[in-house]
Scaffold this active site. Structure first.
Site, short mmCIF file in Angstrom:
data_model
loop_
_atom_site.label_atom_id
_atom_site.label_comp_id
_atom_site.label_asym_id
_atom_site.label_seq_id
_atom_site.Cartn_x
_atom_site.Cartn_y
_atom_site.Cartn_z
N CYS A 10 -18.04 20.47 46.56
CA CYS A 10 -17.14 21.22 47.45
C CYS A 10 -16.89 22.66 46.98
O CYS A 10 -17.75 23.51 47.15
CB CYS A 10 -15.84 20.46 47.65
SG CYS A 10 -14.98 20.92 49.18
N LYS A 13 -16.78 18.21 38.57
CA LYS A 13 -16.53 19.42 39.37
C LYS A 13 -15.96 20.53 38.50
O LYS A 13 -14.96 20.35 37.80
CB LYS A 13 -15.58 19.08 40.51
CG LYS A 13 -15.33 20.19 41.51
CD LYS A 13 -14.51 19.65 42.68
CE LYS A 13 -14.25 20.69 43.75
NZ LYS A 13 -13.52 20.09 44.90
N GLU A 71 -17.87 14.06 49.70
CA GLU A 71 -16.99 14.07 48.55
C GLU A 71 -15.88 13.02 48.70
O GLU A 71 -15.25 12.92 49.76
CB GLU A 71 -16.36 15.46 48.39
CG GLU A 71 -15.38 15.60 47.24
CD GLU A 71 -14.67 16.95 47.25
OE1 GLU A 71 -14.16 17.34 46.18
OE2 GLU A 71 -14.62 17.61 48.31
#
Length: 292
Positions: A158, A121, A48
């Protein structure tokens, strides 16, 4: 773009340290991608926000200058050309600016260099050392499964990796492989708490309950408040780890994936046959109440 079915592919996961020198980070990422491709990898996952230090540890306005629009981005074309040259699929994490909005995003680059689409995200953490809500709007793309030359791939970023709903939706959309670029390590406010094992177990559970291959790519090293603990890994569709990096070293992990075997196993095990969507209404609420 080609969607030719390839039941057996080789996945590589890159674990790397990052600095405050963007040019050096990009050069290192390219070098490691090339090394992975030389070893025969068809799909290569970088961590990331690998272009820079993990800046969301602190709330500083100057870091918004790291963001760029998806169209006309300064380094996405470089990695698209690299993917085409090496004939590899390359999910690429980057900090996106879209007018007045900012996203923690990923573009899926196919093995011919085509940009298949954007994922933003969805779950944005907010806590000591991980103050992402200061920088990132919650993603609005929904969870996706990208049809690439080497199989259908779902990607979370993540904090997304802790949520079983995200993995399940990607699998329902056809994902055969779940990938998670990551930046995770110590907890500055809880000295002595080591989340490494629970972090891995959460994702191994996604592999098991969706009968999908899965991998995570983390960074290493000490950055400001946080020591990133590496431990990148690749899991098979039963939740058994096929390859794992240590906590401190840069590494390229690889594993051969038999997508056809996984498909047979997934169909035969019945997880998706026996689902009861009509009973899952409370998942669409924050407090678990029955809808209606």
């Amino acid at each position: 773009m080609s969607n030719v079915e390839t039941p057996k592919v080789k996945l590589a996961v890159v674990q790397m340290g990052c600095t405050d020198n963007l040019a050096d980070n990009l050069a290192k990422a390219e070098r490691l991608v090339r090394e992975a491709a030389v070893s025969g990898a068809n799909i290569i996952l970088l961590p990331e926000l690998f272009e820079y230090l993990y800046f969301p540890q602190q709330e500083r306005e100057e870091y918004f200058a790291l963001a760029h629009p998806y169209q006309g981005h300064p380094f996405i074309p470089r990695f698209a050309a690299l993917a085409e040259e090496l004939a590899v699929v390359l999910p690429l994490s980057f900090f996106e600016r879209a007018n007045q909005a900012y996203y923690n995003s990923l573009v899926m680059i196919d093995a011919d260099g085509a940009l298949l689409g954007l994922y933003r995200k969805s779950h944005i953490p907010d806590g000591p050392g991980y103050e992402e809500k200061f920088y990132f709007n919650p993603g609005d793309t929904g969870f996706q499964a990208f049809k690439t030359r080497y199989g259908t791939i779902g990607v979370g970023i993540c904090w997304d990796q802790w949520f079983p709903e995200a993995a399940r939706i990607m699998a329902l959309k056809g994902a055969e492989l779940l990938l998670y670029p990551t930046a995770i390590g110590s907890e500055p406010a809880q000295v002595g708490l080591d989340t490494r094992d629970m972090w891995q177990r959460a994702m191994l559970g996604h592999a098991v309950s969706n009968a999908c291959y899965l991998a995570a790519a983390n960074r290493i090293g000490r950055e400001a408040l946080t020591t990133f603990y590496g431990s990148s890994f690749i899991s098979d569709y039963t939740g058994s780890k096929l390859s794992e990096a240590d906590r401190r070293s840069e590494a390229i992990l690889s594993a051969d994936l038999d997508l056809a075997a996984a498909r047979r196993f997934r169909a035969g095990f019945g997880f998706f046959r026996d689902r009861r969507p009509e009973l899952y209404g409370p998942l669409l609420t924050l407090d678990g109440r029955d809808e209606g």
